[in-house]
Design a protein around this motif. Structure first.
Motif, PDB file in Angstrom:
ATOM      1  N   GLY A 120       7.808  17.647  -4.116  1.00  0.00           N
ATOM      2  CA  GLY A 120       7.733  16.246  -4.499  1.00  0.00           C
ATOM      3  C   GLY A 120       6.864  15.967  -5.700  1.00  0.00           C
ATOM      4  N   ARG A 121       6.331  17.013  -6.332  1.00  0.00           N
ATOM      5  CA  ARG A 121       5.493  16.837  -7.522  1.00  0.00           C
ATOM      6  C   ARG A 121       6.194  17.428  -8.739  1.00  0.00           C
ATOM      7  NH1 ARG A 121       1.867  16.181  -3.552  1.00  0.00           N
ATOM      8  NH2 ARG A 121       0.010  14.929  -4.012  1.00  0.00           N
ATOM      9  N   ILE A 122       6.186  16.670  -9.817  1.00  0.00           N
ATOM     10  CA  ILE A 122       6.909  17.039 -11.031  1.00  0.00           C
ATOM     11  C   ILE A 122       5.953  17.672 -12.032  1.00  0.00           C
ATOM     12  CG2 ILE A 122       8.233  16.147 -12.991  1.00  0.00           C
ATOM     13  CD1 ILE A 122       9.196  13.883 -11.173  1.00  0.00           C
ATOM     14  N   THR A 123       6.389  18.774 -12.624  1.00  0.00           N
ATOM     15  CA  THR A 123       5.672  19.377 -13.742  1.00  0.00           C
ATOM     16  C   THR A 123       6.502  19.191 -15.004  1.00  0.00           C
ATOM     17  OG1 THR A 123       4.572  21.047 -12.362  1.00  0.00           O
ATOM     18  CG2 THR A 123       4.723  21.501 -14.720  1.00  0.00           C
ATOM     19  N   ILE A 124       5.886  18.638 -16.035  1.00  0.00           N
ATOM     20  CA  ILE A 124       6.548  18.449 -17.317  1.00  0.00           C
ATOM     21  C   ILE A 124       6.269  19.678 -18.179  1.00  0.00           C
ATOM     22  CG2 ILE A 124       6.829  16.946 -19.322  1.00  0.00           C
ATOM     23  CD1 ILE A 124       7.438  15.528 -16.710  1.00  0.00           C
TER      24      ILE A 124
ATOM     25  N   ARG B 230       4.547   8.041 -19.045  1.00  0.00           N
ATOM     26  CA  ARG B 230       3.440   7.215 -18.544  1.00  0.00           C
ATOM     27  C   ARG B 230       2.762   7.876 -17.352  1.00  0.00           C
ATOM     28  NH1 ARG B 230       7.242   2.959 -19.985  1.00  0.00           N
ATOM     29  NH2 ARG B 230       6.297   1.628 -21.574  1.00  0.00           N
ATOM     30  N   MET B 231       3.550   8.532 -16.502  1.00  0.00           N
ATOM     31  CA  MET B 231       2.976   9.230 -15.353  1.00  0.00           C
ATOM     32  C   MET B 231       2.031  10.346 -15.801  1.00  0.00           C
ATOM     33  SD  MET B 231       3.946   8.261 -12.231  1.00  0.00           S
ATOM     34  CE  MET B 231       5.177   7.224 -11.417  1.00  0.00           C
ATOM     35  N   THR B 232       2.399  11.054 -16.874  1.00  0.00           N
ATOM     36  CA  THR B 232       1.512  12.121 -17.348  1.00  0.00           C
ATOM     37  C   THR B 232       0.207  11.544 -17.883  1.00  0.00           C
ATOM     38  OG1 THR B 232       2.441  12.165 -19.606  1.00  0.00           O
ATOM     39  CG2 THR B 232       3.467  13.593 -17.971  1.00  0.00           C
ATOM     40  N   ASN B 233       0.275  10.369 -18.518  1.00  0.00           N
ATOM     41  CA  ASN B 233      -0.940   9.747 -19.042  1.00  0.00           C
ATOM     42  C   ASN B 233      -1.849   9.244 -17.926  1.00  0.00           C
ATOM     43  OD1 ASN B 233      -0.208  10.176 -21.714  1.00  0.00           O
ATOM     44  ND2 ASN B 233       0.817   8.209 -21.907  1.00  0.00           N
ATOM     45  N   SER B 234      -1.259   8.834 -16.804  1.00  0.00           N
ATOM     46  CA  SER B 234      -2.053   8.293 -15.697  1.00  0.00           C
ATOM     47  C   SER B 234      -2.486   9.356 -14.697  1.00  0.00           C
ATOM     48  CB  SER B 234      -1.253   7.207 -14.962  1.00  0.00           C
ATOM     49  OG  SER B 234      -1.037   6.089 -15.773  1.00  0.00           O
ATOM     50  N   TYR B 235      -1.594  10.298 -14.383  1.00  0.00           N
ATOM     51  CA  TYR B 235      -1.859  11.244 -13.293  1.00  0.00           C
ATOM     52  C   TYR B 235      -1.644  12.696 -13.699  1.00  0.00           C
ATOM     53  CZ  TYR B 235      -1.471   6.880 -10.704  1.00  0.00           C
ATOM     54  OH  TYR B 235      -1.637   5.578 -10.273  1.00  0.00           O
ATOM     55  N   GLY B 236      -1.487  12.941 -15.016  1.00  0.00           N
ATOM     56  CA  GLY B 236      -1.215  14.302 -15.471  1.00  0.00           C
ATOM     57  C   GLY B 236      -2.428  15.223 -15.379  1.00  0.00           C
ATOM     58  N   VAL B 237      -2.165  16.439 -14.915  1.00  0.00           N
ATOM     59  CA  VAL B 237      -3.194  17.482 -14.836  1.00  0.00           C
ATOM     60  C   VAL B 237      -2.654  18.709 -15.571  1.00  0.00           C
ATOM     61  CG1 VAL B 237      -4.538  18.972 -13.314  1.00  0.00           C
ATOM     62  CG2 VAL B 237      -4.000  16.627 -12.601  1.00  0.00           C
ATOM     63  N   PRO B 238      -3.346  19.186 -16.622  1.00  0.00           N
ATOM     64  CA  PRO B 238      -2.870  20.380 -17.330  1.00  0.00           C
ATOM     65  C   PRO B 238      -2.741  21.568 -16.387  1.00  0.00           C
ATOM     66  CG  PRO B 238      -4.622  19.284 -18.563  1.00  0.00           C
ATOM     67  CD  PRO B 238      -4.578  18.626 -17.217  1.00  0.00           C
TER      68      PRO B 238
ATOM     69  N   ALA C 217       0.838  -1.205   0.000  1.00  0.00           N
ATOM     70  CA  ALA C 217       0.000   0.000   0.000  1.00  0.00           C
ATOM     71  C   ALA C 217       0.872   1.254   0.000  1.00  0.00           C
ATOM     72  CB  ALA C 217      -0.924  -0.004   1.212  1.00  0.00           C
ATOM     73  N   MET C 218       0.620   2.151  -0.951  1.00  0.00           N
ATOM     74  CA  MET C 218       1.311   3.431  -0.982  1.00  0.00           C
ATOM     75  C   MET C 218       0.649   4.435  -0.051  1.00  0.00           C
ATOM     76  SD  MET C 218       2.033   3.901  -5.072  1.00  0.00           S
ATOM     77  CE  MET C 218       3.089   5.341  -4.793  1.00  0.00           C
ATOM     78  N   GLU C 219      -0.603   4.168   0.285  1.00  0.00           N
ATOM     79  CA  GLU C 219      -1.386   4.993   1.199  1.00  0.00           C
ATOM     80  C   GLU C 219      -2.417   4.078   1.840  1.00  0.00           C
ATOM     81  OE1 GLU C 219      -2.348   7.624  -2.001  1.00  0.00           O
ATOM     82  OE2 GLU C 219      -4.398   6.842  -2.178  1.00  0.00           O
ATOM     83  N   HIS C 220      -3.201   4.598   2.739  1.00  0.00           N
ATOM     84  CA  HIS C 220      -4.231   3.770   3.357  1.00  0.00           C
ATOM     85  C   HIS C 220      -5.210   3.287   2.280  1.00  0.00           C
ATOM     86  CE1 HIS C 220      -2.634   4.839   7.192  1.00  0.00           C
ATOM     87  NE2 HIS C 220      -2.902   6.119   7.046  1.00  0.00           N
TER      88      HIS C 220
ATOM     89  N   HIS D 293       2.822  12.481  -5.345  1.00  0.00           N
ATOM     90  CA  HIS D 293       4.101  12.733  -4.692  1.00  0.00           C
ATOM     91  C   HIS D 293       5.079  11.622  -5.061  1.00  0.00           C
ATOM     92  CE1 HIS D 293       7.138  12.854  -1.487  1.00  0.00           C
ATOM     93  NE2 HIS D 293       6.870  14.155  -1.449  1.00  0.00           N
ATOM     94  N   LEU D 294       6.217  11.998  -5.645  1.00  0.00           N
ATOM     95  CA  LEU D 294       7.195  11.024  -6.116  1.00  0.00           C
ATOM     96  C   LEU D 294       8.568  11.315  -5.530  1.00  0.00           C
ATOM     97  CD1 LEU D 294       6.213  11.064  -9.909  1.00  0.00           C
ATOM     98  CD2 LEU D 294       5.840   9.160  -8.335  1.00  0.00           C
ATOM     99  N   THR D 295       9.136  10.317  -4.897  1.00  0.00           N
ATOM    100  CA  THR D 295      10.529  10.449  -4.454  1.00  0.00           C
ATOM    101  C   THR D 295      11.447   9.951  -5.563  1.00  0.00           C
ATOM    102  OG1 THR D 295      10.684   8.224  -3.493  1.00  0.00           O
ATOM    103  CG2 THR D 295       9.787   9.970  -2.082  1.00  0.00           C
TER     104      THR D 295
END
Length: 234
Positions: free
Chosen positions: A207-211, A154-162, A93-96, A172-174
């Motif tokens: 911890g959040r990446i913007t492309i 792939r991260m932008t396709n799954s969790y990307g927000v314009p 689990a990455m979170e609860h 949040h990505l380490t």
């Protein structure tokens, strides 16, 4: 504008029937394992909330992250129709999280009597294997830098927000998390991210990446323009 991938049930409508097979639900605390490789496999799971990270650990302790499973995704499916089945991956689990539990033998019996459900599940498994194959292709053929770049795509396709200046990966990505996706070290990822930041391809805040330049990443890995459903982190 970023085109989001269809949800699990939008792509595989009949699989909604799996909900009816849930025996019970369990809660999994953050950083705790849902299961570990080598454990007897008598159940598969449907994520009801939270995120489950699925990975493989090599003999030398190096971890390779395979995917992140979110709401309504199936976990533990590789053990179906296998004698003396044991989990071959880890699920943590990455979170609860809360997951629905389906007995393996109950699901197998249902497939024998419900042809449409079995067919939809086969379609889902086929897409799942194609995503896995493209990930291994990237790791083997285009090296660690290519693995990082395709992971970010792939991260932008799954969790990307314009956003106003690019695409925000809303997770949040380490650097260690990214390293595990690429099968490399945290130090290597540090250097590659620093280079991307220096060239203003990305920026990182809290911890959040913007492309900022997604096309640069695609050009560097000779992106083939695969359908988004085959180019996600899920």
């Amino acid at each position: 504008m970023l085109t989001k991938n269809k949800s699990f049930y939008e792509s595989y409508e009949t699989l909604k029937e799996l909900i009816n097979l849930i025996d019970h639900t369990v809660k999994v605390e953050k950083e705790c394992f849902l299961f570990q490789e080598g454990m007897p496999a008598k159940e598969i799971y449907i994520v009801r909330s939270g995120k489950i990270l699925v990975s493989k650990v090599a003999a030398d302790g190096k971890e390779l992250t395979m995917r992140i499973c979110g709401k309504d995704e199936i976990v533990g499916e590789l053990t179906l129709f296998t004698d003396d089945a044991r989990y071959i991956l880890n699920a943590k689990a990455m979170e609860h999280c809360e997951v629905g539990v389906i007995k393996k033998d109950v699901l197998e019996e249902e497939f024998l009597h419900n042809n449409q459900l079995a067919f939809e599940f086969m379609k889902w498994m086929s897409d799942h294997f194609r995503r896995t194959q493209t990930k291994f292709r990237d790791l083997i053929l285009i090296g660690k830098k290519g693995a990082l770049y395709t992971t970010l795509i792939r991260m932008t396709n799954s969790y990307g927000v314009p956003s106003s200046n690019g695409i925000l990966i809303d997770m949040h990505l380490t650097n260690q998390t990214l390293a595990n996706f690429c099968g490399t070290t945290r130090e290597s990822v540090n250097r590659m991210l620093s280079e991307l930041k220096k060239n203003k391809i990305i920026s990182i805040a809290r911890g959040r990446i913007t492309i900022h330049d997604l096309e640069y990443l695609k050009a560097e890995v000779n992106c083939e323009g695969c359908p988004i459903k085959y180019c996600t982190i899920e």
